[in-house]
Design a protein around this motif. Structure first.
Motif, PDB file in Angstrom:
ATOM      1  N   THR A  55       2.978   6.188  -8.259  1.00  0.00           N
ATOM      2  CA  THR A  55       1.444   7.014  -8.801  1.00  0.00           C
ATOM      3  C   THR A  55       1.121   6.276 -10.093  1.00  0.00           C
ATOM      4  O   THR A  55      -0.064   6.617 -10.351  1.00  0.00           O
ATOM      5  N   TYR A  68       0.840  -1.282  -0.137  1.00  0.00           N
ATOM      6  CA  TYR A  68       0.006  -0.151  -0.146  1.00  0.00           C
ATOM      7  C   TYR A  68       0.712   1.265   0.160  1.00  0.00           C
ATOM      8  O   TYR A  68       0.499   2.330  -0.911  1.00  0.00           O
ATOM      9  N   THR A 104      -0.788   4.624   5.690  1.00  0.00           N
ATOM     10  CA  THR A 104      -1.116   3.305   5.334  1.00  0.00           C
ATOM     11  C   THR A 104      -1.567   2.521   6.653  1.00  0.00           C
ATOM     12  O   THR A 104      -2.433   1.573   6.745  1.00  0.00           O
ATOM     13  N   LEU A 134       1.271   4.514  -2.900  1.00  0.00           N
ATOM     14  CA  LEU A 134       1.140   5.668  -2.769  1.00  0.00           C
ATOM     15  C   LEU A 134       2.232   6.517  -3.347  1.00  0.00           C
ATOM     16  O   LEU A 134       2.265   7.838  -3.578  1.00  0.00           O
ATOM     17  N   ARG A 135       3.649   5.816  -3.336  1.00  0.00           N
ATOM     18  CA  ARG A 135       4.621   6.508  -3.768  1.00  0.00           C
ATOM     19  C   ARG A 135       5.108   6.559  -5.284  1.00  0.00           C
ATOM     20  O   ARG A 135       5.864   7.095  -5.946  1.00  0.00           O
ATOM     21  N   LEU A 188       2.903   9.385   4.652  1.00  0.00           N
ATOM     22  CA  LEU A 188       2.422   8.146   3.700  1.00  0.00           C
ATOM     23  C   LEU A 188       2.280   6.940   4.743  1.00  0.00           C
ATOM     24  O   LEU A 188       1.263   6.057   4.523  1.00  0.00           O
TER      25      LEU A 188
END
Length: 295
Positions: A194, A187, A283, A191-192, A279
């Motif tokens: 994209t 996850y 998570t 997020l990093r 982030l």
């Protein structure tokens, strides 16, 4: 008169029925004094009035089963959740396995899964060979890794293979901890990284690890995981993941899959401390359902 025609549909093979599956809680082991039948209380939230057997549609179901064995304490739970991924034309024989010294301590035990002779499965679709790229494979064979062996350099590629090995060795505590960390890190990486098409690599990793396990092994793990998530142990696992901290590796496994033109590993790893913390908090809270770690 149409009756003979109707009867012939049950006799002739040519009359095809809709494929189904079956939960069977009526075949406990006679040779095991601590093994009891189970009653089907509910399936996917629909009450079933305590039947021992039930035909169901193929697919995923949440089944509530109640033991027919004796419980000494009023506080003991008579009902447990059995997550089932039912395949066409399969009978799943389940039972209640009570502890030899403590009758109130019991778990759902899958005794057998076998074909239903009278059921006709759907025509098989041709299998499409799945090619697993090297970046979605671990560099070497992975054994079951204990929580103490895991750190924030351990990638999801290694974690999912470790989880599979732990499930095979029935070390469910290590499997669940590894699964928790793998899910969190995947996850975080989405997020990093994209570029959404790159996220599909996770499915390839699972196909090459935990999805290779037998249906019985997967169901045993899902049952243990459901019990874990409903207990206080989840809080402990959340605290452990927070202690391991956010990933400290480059998500190359994701960046190399259907890469976006011009994307580099630096764009995913050169994040400020504050952004990484944000982030990772997201998570823990949004994905794992954990309370945010204290600053």
């Amino acid at each position: 008169m149409k009756l003979p025609l109707i009867i012939s549909c049950f006799v002739l093979v040519g009359c095809q029925s809709t494929p189904y599956a079956m939960i069977d809680g009526s075949q406990s082991k006679i040779s095991d004094a601590d093994n009891y039948n189970v009653e089907i209380i509910a399936i996917d939230g629909a009450f079933q009035s305590g039947k021992l057997t039930k035909n169901i549609k193929p697919g995923y179901h949440t089944v509530h089963l109640s033991t027919t064995g004796p419980l000494r304490s009023k506080k003991a739970s008579s009902t447990l959740v059995y997550p089932l991924l039912a395949k066409e034309c399969m009978r799943y024989v389940v039972s209640a396995q009570h502890g030899p010294s403590n009758k109130d301590d019991w778990e759902i035990k899958v005794l057998d899964e076998r074909l239903i002779p009278a059921c006709t499965p759907s025509p098989a679709e041709p299998e499409v060979a799945v090619v697993i790229p090297d970046y979605a494979k671990p560099p070497s064979e992975v054994n079951c890794l204990m929580p103490s062996q895991l750190n924030n350099h351990t990638t999801p590629v290694v974690l999912f293979h470790s989880v599979a090995a732990c499930i095979q060795s029935q070390d469910y505590n290590a499997a669940i901890n590894g699964y928790f960390l793998a899910g969190a890190y995947v996850y975080f990486d989405t997020l990093r990284v994209t570029h959404k098409p790159s996220h599909a690599v996770v499915e390839l990793i699972k196909k090459n690890s935990i999805w290779k396990l037998s249906a019985l092994e997967q169901q045993h793990f899902e049952q243990k995981l459901a019990e874990f998530l409903a207990s206080e142990q989840k809080k402990t696992a959340c605290e452990w993941v927070a202690t391991v901290a956010e990933p400290d590796y480059s998500p190359d496994y994701m960046l190399q899959h259907l890469p976006k033109a011009g994307a580099t590993s630096n764009s995913a790893t050169d994040l400020s401390v504050d952004i990484k913390a944000t982030l990772f908090n997201a998570t823990l809270k949004d994905y794992l359902g954990c309370p945010s770690p204290k600053a």
